[in-house]
Design a protein around this motif. Structure first.
Motif, PDB file in Angstrom:
ATOM      1  N   GLY A  64       0.985  -1.194   0.038  1.00 32.93           N
ATOM      2  CA  GLY A  64       0.045  -0.045   0.090  1.00 32.93           C
ATOM      3  C   GLY A  64       0.880   1.318   0.007  1.00 32.93           C
ATOM      4  N   VAL A  65       2.183   1.234   0.053  1.00 36.54           N
ATOM      5  CA  VAL A  65       2.912   2.274   0.088  1.00 36.54           C
ATOM      6  C   VAL A  65       3.304   2.339  -1.256  1.00 36.54           C
ATOM      7  CG1 VAL A  65       4.893   3.838   1.116  1.00 36.54           C
ATOM      8  CG2 VAL A  65       3.511   2.208   2.527  1.00 36.54           C
ATOM      9  N   THR A  66       3.582   3.634  -1.801  1.00 38.00           N
ATOM     10  CA  THR A  66       4.286   3.925  -3.056  1.00 38.00           C
ATOM     11  C   THR A  66       5.427   4.774  -2.854  1.00 38.00           C
ATOM     12  OG1 THR A  66       1.850   3.845  -4.286  1.00 38.00           O
ATOM     13  CG2 THR A  66       4.060   5.009  -5.533  1.00 38.00           C
ATOM     14  N   ARG A  67       6.487   4.249  -3.148  1.00 37.52           N
ATOM     15  CA  ARG A  67       7.670   5.159  -3.444  1.00 37.52           C
ATOM     16  C   ARG A  67       8.297   5.457  -4.792  1.00 37.52           C
ATOM     17  NH1 ARG A  67      10.625   1.818   1.604  1.00 37.52           N
ATOM     18  NH2 ARG A  67       9.584   3.009   3.333  1.00 37.52           N
ATOM     19  N   PHE A  68       9.144   6.215  -5.126  1.00 38.53           N
ATOM     20  CA  PHE A  68       9.632   6.494  -6.487  1.00 38.53           C
ATOM     21  C   PHE A  68      11.140   6.216  -6.542  1.00 38.53           C
ATOM     22  CE2 PHE A  68       5.572   8.901  -5.398  1.00 38.53           C
ATOM     23  CZ  PHE A  68       5.001   8.857  -6.783  1.00 38.53           C
ATOM     24  N   HIS A  69      11.489   6.047  -7.847  1.00 41.34           N
ATOM     25  CA  HIS A  69      12.938   5.944  -8.203  1.00 41.34           C
ATOM     26  C   HIS A  69      13.181   7.496  -8.694  1.00 41.34           C
ATOM     27  CE1 HIS A  69      12.860   1.320  -8.312  1.00 41.34           C
ATOM     28  NE2 HIS A  69      12.245   1.877  -7.084  1.00 41.34           N
ATOM     29  N   PRO A  70      14.507   7.793  -8.666  1.00 34.28           N
ATOM     30  CA  PRO A  70      14.977   8.996  -9.323  1.00 34.28           C
ATOM     31  C   PRO A  70      14.796   9.084 -10.701  1.00 34.28           C
ATOM     32  CG  PRO A  70      16.758   8.034  -8.790  1.00 34.28           C
ATOM     33  CD  PRO A  70      15.738   7.203  -8.138  1.00 34.28           C
ATOM     34  N   PRO A  71      14.666  10.177 -11.441  1.00 42.58           N
ATOM     35  CA  PRO A  71      14.393  10.034 -13.032  1.00 42.58           C
ATOM     36  C   PRO A  71      15.466   9.635 -13.837  1.00 42.58           C
ATOM     37  CG  PRO A  71      13.626  12.336 -12.145  1.00 42.58           C
ATOM     38  CD  PRO A  71      14.211  11.591 -10.747  1.00 42.58           C
ATOM     39  N   ILE A  72      15.199   8.826 -14.715  1.00 42.44           N
ATOM     40  CA  ILE A  72      16.534   8.212 -15.595  1.00 42.44           C
ATOM     41  C   ILE A  72      16.455   9.143 -16.947  1.00 42.44           C
ATOM     42  CG2 ILE A  72      17.262   6.041 -16.596  1.00 42.44           C
ATOM     43  CD1 ILE A  72      15.558   4.480 -14.549  1.00 42.44           C
ATOM     44  N   GLY A  73      17.259   9.836 -16.824  1.00 41.14           N
ATOM     45  CA  GLY A  73      17.351  10.678 -18.276  1.00 41.14           C
ATOM     46  C   GLY A  73      18.145  11.995 -18.263  1.00 41.14           C
ATOM     47  N   PRO A  74      18.148  12.771 -18.964  1.00 37.78           N
ATOM     48  CA  PRO A  74      18.967  14.041 -18.663  1.00 37.78           C
ATOM     49  C   PRO A  74      18.528  14.975 -17.349  1.00 37.78           C
ATOM     50  CG  PRO A  74      17.980  13.917 -20.918  1.00 37.78           C
ATOM     51  CD  PRO A  74      17.169  12.940 -20.239  1.00 37.78           C
ATOM     52  N   ARG A  75      19.446  15.302 -16.726  1.00 41.02           N
ATOM     53  CA  ARG A  75      19.167  16.068 -15.666  1.00 41.02           C
ATOM     54  C   ARG A  75      18.337  17.371 -15.709  1.00 41.02           C
ATOM     55  NH1 ARG A  75      21.424  12.461 -12.341  1.00 41.02           N
ATOM     56  NH2 ARG A  75      23.813  12.390 -12.149  1.00 41.02           N
ATOM     57  N   ASN A  76      17.321  17.398 -14.931  1.00 37.45           N
ATOM     58  CA  ASN A  76      16.243  18.325 -15.061  1.00 37.45           C
ATOM     59  C   ASN A  76      15.834  18.809 -13.574  1.00 37.45           C
ATOM     60  OD1 ASN A  76      13.743  19.709 -15.250  1.00 37.45           O
ATOM     61  ND2 ASN A  76      13.434  18.737 -17.162  1.00 37.45           N
ATOM     62  N   PRO A  77      16.449  19.891 -13.052  1.00 39.94           N
ATOM     63  CA  PRO A  77      16.113  20.084 -11.874  1.00 39.94           C
ATOM     64  C   PRO A  77      14.528  20.406 -11.423  1.00 39.94           C
ATOM     65  CG  PRO A  77      17.929  21.421 -12.536  1.00 39.94           C
ATOM     66  CD  PRO A  77      17.391  20.680 -13.662  1.00 39.94           C
ATOM     67  N   GLU A  78      13.592  20.982 -12.475  1.00 39.16           N
ATOM     68  CA  GLU A  78      12.394  21.323 -12.213  1.00 39.16           C
ATOM     69  C   GLU A  78      11.608  20.142 -12.105  1.00 39.16           C
ATOM     70  OE1 GLU A  78       8.380  23.208 -14.802  1.00 39.16           O
ATOM     71  OE2 GLU A  78      10.520  23.426 -15.745  1.00 39.16           O
ATOM     72  N   LEU A  79      11.987  18.909 -12.938  1.00 41.02           N
ATOM     73  CA  LEU A  79      11.530  17.589 -13.175  1.00 41.02           C
ATOM     74  C   LEU A  79      11.735  17.192 -11.753  1.00 41.02           C
ATOM     75  CD1 LEU A  79       9.871  15.608 -14.434  1.00 41.02           C
ATOM     76  CD2 LEU A  79      11.854  14.449 -15.175  1.00 41.02           C
ATOM     77  N   MET A  80      12.883  17.172 -11.119  1.00 41.37           N
ATOM     78  CA  MET A  80      13.233  16.552  -9.753  1.00 41.37           C
ATOM     79  C   MET A  80      12.427  17.340  -8.570  1.00 41.37           C
ATOM     80  SD  MET A  80      15.565  14.269  -8.643  1.00 41.37           S
ATOM     81  CE  MET A  80      14.486  13.691  -7.181  1.00 41.37           C
TER      82      MET A  80
END
Length: 313
Positions: A64-80
């Motif tokens: 029931g707990v959702t966690r995320f992995h960091p974005p895989i791709g070009p570095r993007n501070p806004e997306l992070m």
């Protein structure tokens, strides 16, 4: 940009070409992001992904707990920043996990106040293929001794996993499951389920495998794939107790096959299990794949860097 859960869709078998294409540009070093891992474990920890601005973002839901992995791709501070905001909204005290060291350093440069902690239980063990194949020197003496005992006491043969023996491999997994009492152990049962999925979809996944027969019956199996240019990844390795030393045998036989193809073999993490950690250390890893987790900030402190307390913005 406003990232939301609606941007994420389930990882499905039909997504293989997409992930292979993306990972060709952004090679992976940790097993958790591999396509094989995600589809095989979907029944236990459903995986979803979003493709945003050339980045793949993976989410994983466990109990029931959702966690995320960091974005895989070009570095993007806004997306992070958007991902941290979303993760803080929907997750627990560890909203983002499996952050590789380079990304962790980038995050600390963006906001030195972020709480990033090493996640030792998910560090993965990487060995020289030649060490596992040859077991050289004094430090491998005990392992060589066990291996010699296995070969002396057990009449065994080795063969690749092929479409012709997949049904036998499924029977072997059932036998292993019964021996381990998997019905009473949710984690082991889910692992057998993941292995069974891998076998049932062997031809649709980038997998190879080996098995050892003892007196013509399958006594051990391993399933693996190429992780990146210089590393192979062992996804599943199972052995029955009938013949002492069979795990050491399947480990050595697999390395003997892989040593001509790759320099390293990733044998995944120990998940903090004591006996497993000792066993993995006994083989003397060449290096570890380190990962970090982002911990929920203490927003009451009033500290507000560019990524702090993003859910209040």
């Amino acid at each position: 940009m406003m990232l939301s859960l609606e941007d994420f869709k389930p990882v499905m078998l039909s997504d293989r070409a997409f992930f292979e294409s993306h990972y060709a540009f952004f090679p992976q070093t940790h097993s958790s992001n591999t396509f094989t891992n995600m589809v095989c474990w979907n029944h236990f920890t459903p995986y979803r992904y979003a493709y945003v601005n050339g980045n793949v973002i993976i989410s994983c839901t466990t109990e029931g707990v959702t966690r995320f992995h960091p974005p895989i791709g070009p570095r993007n501070p806004e997306l992070m920043r958007e991902l941290i905001r979303l993760a803080l909204d929907v997750s627990d005290e560890t909203p983002i996990e499996l952050i590789d060291p380079d990304t962790a350093q980038w995050l600390q440069e963006l906001d030195p106040e972020l709480a990033l902690m090493p996640d030792r239980n998910n560090f993965e063990y990487v060995y020289r293929a030649s060490d596992l194949a040859e077991l050289p020197g004094k430090k491998y003496q005990k392992i060589r001794s066990h291996l010699n005992r296995f070969r002396k006491n057990c009449s065994s043969t080795v063969e690749p996993v092929t479409p012709g023996n997949l049904k036998e491999v499924i029977k072997f997994l059932k036998k292993w499951s019964e021996w381990k009492g998997c019905r009473k152990n949710l984690v082991l049962a889910s692992e057998v389920g993941a292995a069974r999925y891998a076998v049932e979809h062997f031809n649709e996944l980038p997998l190879q495998g080996l098995l050892i027969r003892v007196d013509s019956e399958i006594g051990a199996i391993t399933l693996y794939e190429r992780l990146n240019t210089d590393t192979a990844l062992i996804h599943f390795e199972k052995g029955l107790p009938d013949c002492e030393g069979i795990y050491k045998a399947i480990n050595e036989e697999t390395a003997a096959v892989l040593v001509s193809e790759v320099e390293y073999i990733n044998r995944e993490s120990d998940l903090g299990v004591g006996g497993l950690r000792e066993a993995k250390l006994r083989y003397h890893p060449h290096h570890m794949i380190e990962v970090y987790s982002l911990k929920r900030p203490n927003c009451a402190s009033g500290v507000r860097g560019p990524f702090r307390c993003a859910q209040e913005d």
